[in-house]
Design a protein around this motif. Structure first.
Motif, mmCIF file in Angstrom:
data_model
loop_
_atom_site.group_PDB
_atom_site.id
_atom_site.type_symbol
_atom_site.label_atom_id
_atom_site.label_comp_id
_atom_site.label_asym_id
_atom_site.label_seq_id
_atom_site.Cartn_x
_atom_site.Cartn_y
_atom_site.Cartn_z
ATOM 1 N N ARG A 25 0.827 -1.203 0.000
ATOM 2 C CA ARG A 25 0.000 0.000 0.000
ATOM 3 C C ARG A 25 0.863 1.255 0.000
ATOM 4 O O ARG A 25 2.009 1.237 0.450
ATOM 5 N N ARG A 26 0.336 2.352 -0.486
ATOM 6 C CA ARG A 26 1.059 3.616 -0.499
ATOM 7 C C ARG A 26 1.437 4.051 0.910
ATOM 8 O O ARG A 26 0.736 3.799 1.880
ATOM 9 N N LYS A 27 2.580 4.740 1.006
ATOM 10 C CA LYS A 27 3.035 5.367 2.249
ATOM 11 C C LYS A 27 3.373 4.375 3.361
ATOM 12 O O LYS A 27 3.193 4.668 4.542
ATOM 13 N N THR A 28 3.850 3.190 2.993
ATOM 14 C CA THR A 28 4.308 2.256 4.027
ATOM 15 C C THR A 28 5.823 2.320 4.193
ATOM 16 O O THR A 28 6.389 1.558 4.986
ATOM 17 N N GLY A 29 6.487 3.209 3.452
ATOM 18 C CA GLY A 29 7.920 3.417 3.652
ATOM 19 C C GLY A 29 8.819 2.723 2.655
ATOM 20 O O GLY A 29 10.024 2.583 2.897
ATOM 21 N N LYS A 30 8.297 2.326 1.511
ATOM 22 C CA LYS A 30 9.107 1.606 0.518
ATOM 23 C C LYS A 30 10.260 2.461 -0.002
ATOM 24 O O LYS A 30 11.422 2.018 -0.040
ATOM 25 N N THR A 31 9.963 3.684 -0.418
ATOM 26 C CA THR A 31 11.006 4.549 -0.976
ATOM 27 C C THR A 31 12.045 4.910 0.081
ATOM 28 O O THR A 31 13.250 4.938 -0.197
ATOM 29 N N SER A 151 3.633 4.171 19.773
ATOM 30 C CA SER A 151 4.128 3.145 18.850
ATOM 31 C C SER A 151 3.016 2.591 17.970
ATOM 32 O O SER A 151 3.259 2.173 16.834
ATOM 33 N N THR A 152 1.796 2.597 18.480
ATOM 34 C CA THR A 152 0.655 2.121 17.690
ATOM 35 C C THR A 152 0.449 3.001 16.465
ATOM 36 O O THR A 152 0.195 2.508 15.359
ATOM 37 N N LEU A 153 0.562 4.312 16.625
ATOM 38 C CA LEU A 153 0.392 5.234 15.507
ATOM 39 C C LEU A 153 1.578 5.190 14.557
ATOM 40 O O LEU A 153 1.411 5.241 13.331
ATOM 41 N N PHE A 154 2.781 5.079 15.111
ATOM 42 C CA PHE A 154 3.989 5.145 14.290
ATOM 43 C C PHE A 154 4.218 3.884 13.462
ATOM 44 O O PHE A 154 5.190 3.817 12.708
ATOM 45 N N ARG A 155 3.339 2.902 13.592
ATOM 46 C CA ARG A 155 3.427 1.729 12.705
ATOM 47 C C ARG A 155 3.243 2.150 11.249
ATOM 48 O O ARG A 155 3.758 1.520 10.340
ATOM 49 N N ASP A 156 2.456 3.206 11.055
ATOM 50 C CA ASP A 156 2.266 3.755 9.707
ATOM 51 C C ASP A 156 3.238 4.923 9.559
ATOM 52 O O ASP A 156 2.996 6.008 10.099
ATOM 53 N N PRO A 157 4.367 4.733 8.860
ATOM 54 C CA PRO A 157 5.471 5.699 8.922
ATOM 55 C C PRO A 157 5.181 7.095 8.403
ATOM 56 O O PRO A 157 5.877 8.037 8.776
ATOM 57 N N TRP A 158 4.146 7.273 7.585
ATOM 58 C CA TRP A 158 3.900 8.609 7.034
ATOM 59 C C TRP A 158 3.487 9.617 8.111
ATOM 60 O O TRP A 158 3.660 10.822 7.933
ATOM 61 N N ILE A 159 2.977 9.114 9.255
ATOM 62 C CA ILE A 159 2.516 10.023 10.308
ATOM 63 C C ILE A 159 3.672 10.561 11.153
ATOM 64 O O ILE A 159 3.537 11.589 11.824
ATOM 65 N N ILE A 160 4.815 9.884 11.141
ATOM 66 C CA ILE A 160 5.919 10.192 12.069
ATOM 67 C C ILE A 160 6.381 11.648 12.006
ATOM 68 O O ILE A 160 6.579 12.278 13.053
ATOM 69 N N PRO A 161 6.574 12.249 10.825
ATOM 70 C CA PRO A 161 7.064 13.639 10.801
ATOM 71 C C PRO A 161 6.078 14.673 11.343
ATOM 72 O O PRO A 161 6.463 15.801 11.633
ATOM 73 N N PHE A 162 4.810 14.275 11.506
ATOM 74 C CA PHE A 162 3.770 15.251 11.830
ATOM 75 C C PHE A 162 3.469 15.400 13.310
ATOM 76 O O PHE A 162 2.929 16.424 13.725
#
Length: 389
Positions: A25-31, A151-162
């Motif tokens: 899925r998009r935004k899981t940190g592949k790039t 840690s529950t939220l940060f499982r989805d890496p796109w949220i981390i910078p926010f």
């Protein structure tokens, strides 16, 4: 928060010596994984079906891009093509003729790309190995962050910078609800589908905690009833948005894969947060924590995570039909009276029972008592085992 989490996939990617397709899925940190873990010689992102974008910012036509990739691979270079799902299938045959002296790494932001690349008639079949990049496992985040809630939220890496805290996430939930809907729309686009109202309503209802296909069919009044809803839920599962969780009954329990998207859509469904100026004070974070811990604790005990909504038991770890242990999970403190009541309830479905609290270690009444310190220790132990494999 400027935080880059270490991921188990990094070592494998760093040492890859074969052609590889990363998908998910998009935004899981592949790039991010590619750029942090792979020492590549050539990197290009497909902007659309006709051109790519080099790291220099230069745009390049697909035909010229493929010529450069061919040349790089012939020299033995390591080449990355990002957003590979945008490449028209007619060019697959070109790629199949590339020199195998170099390493080709493809990255695709969809699950549908698997059907294209590994179709029995695909020219790329047998040349490339697939690897899924899902959201980060709870134990990986927890072992580094040492914060069971965040840690529950940060499982989805796109949220981390926010965000820096769960409270900040709640305060900015309107922003994240808008982003989540856009992200879901992008997922549908990459899967070559349209985000129709019925799909969106299903995602909203699941975020509310409605999971029975019969109940969903009754609420949404779709043509074809429960059979249609079951088919749509299976499609959402294949797209990486919804996951199926075993229950003690015959039905599956449906949940969002991403805790962030789940909570964001809950806010939208409950409060119409994107259309109203309303302050949200509570979100069902307890459920997201429960399911993240359930996945982790099941790995620790060597079984599968099973949820029992009918019996209201948070976690049951099962090995095939054997019920290894059951757990009650609480965000806050568990009193002795609450512990005794939970133990009595869980003892009806499993021989061993345990208590988990994110605040303090629960009373030593059941077979296992786990507090925040013990959760962190479990996460570190699981990660250590992964590294040793």
């Amino acid at each position: 928060m400027r935080l880059v989490l270490k991921r188990k996939e990094c070592d494998e990617l760093r040492n890859v010596e074969y052609w590889l397709l990363l998908y998910g899925r998009r935004k899981t940190g592949k790039t991010t994984l590619i750029k942090n873990c792979i020492k590549y010689d050539y990197f290009v992102t497909l902007a659309n079906e006709t051109e790519g974008l080099l790291e220099s910012g230069e745009r390049i036509k697909i035909e010229e891009l493929l010529k450069e990739v061919r040349s790089e691979l012939k020299k033995g270079s390591k080449v990355v093509i990002d957003e590979f799902q945008r490449l028209p299938e007619k060019f697959y045959v070109d790629i199949s003729t590339f020199d195998k002296s170099g390493i080709l790494i493809l990255s695709g932001s969809s699950y549908g790309i698997l059907n294209k690349v590994f179709d029995r008639n695909s020219p790329l079949l047998g040349l490339i190995t697939p690897k899924e990049i899902p959201i980060i496992s709870y134990e990986e985040v927890l072992s580094q962050l040492e914060d069971p809630l965040l840690s529950t939220l940060f499982r989805d890496p796109w949220i981390i910078p926010f965000i820096n805290s769960y409270e900040e996430f709640v305060n900015r939930i309107k922003e994240f609800s808008l982003i989540s809907k856009g992200l879901i729309g992008e997922v549908f686009k990459e899967e070559e589908r349209s985000l129709t109202e019925i799909y969106y309503q299903l995602l909203l209802r699941v975020a509310e905690g409605i999971w029975k296909t019969s109940e969903l069919a009754g609420i949404l009044q779709v043509k074809g009833g429960e059979a249609t809803v079951s088919s749509l839920m299976n499609k959402l599962s294949r797209m990486g948005l919804i996951k199926k969780i075993r229950t003690l009954g015959k039905e599956y329990y449906y949940r969002h894969v991403s805790p962030v998207i789940s909570l964001s859509l809950y806010a939208e469904s409950k409060y119409l947060i994107t259309e109203r100026d309303v302050r949200v004070h509570e979100l069902p974070i307890g459920l997201e924590v429960q399911f993240s811990i359930g996945e982790m604790i099941s790995k620790y005990y060597g079984g599968d995570f099973v949820y029992s909504p009918k019996e209201d038991i948070d976690i049951i770890v099962m090995n095939r039909k054997k019920r290894i242990i059951a757990f009650e999970v609480k965000m806050g403190e568990i009193t002795k009276s609450e512990a005794k009541e939970a133990i009595k309830k869980m003892s009806k479905v499993a021989e061993k029972v345990g208590l988990i609290s994110l605040k303090d270690k629960p009373p030593e009444i059941g077979d296992v008592s786990i507090g925040p310190k013990e959760l962190i220790e479990i996460s570190k132990e699981l990660n250590k085992k992964k590294e040793e494999k």
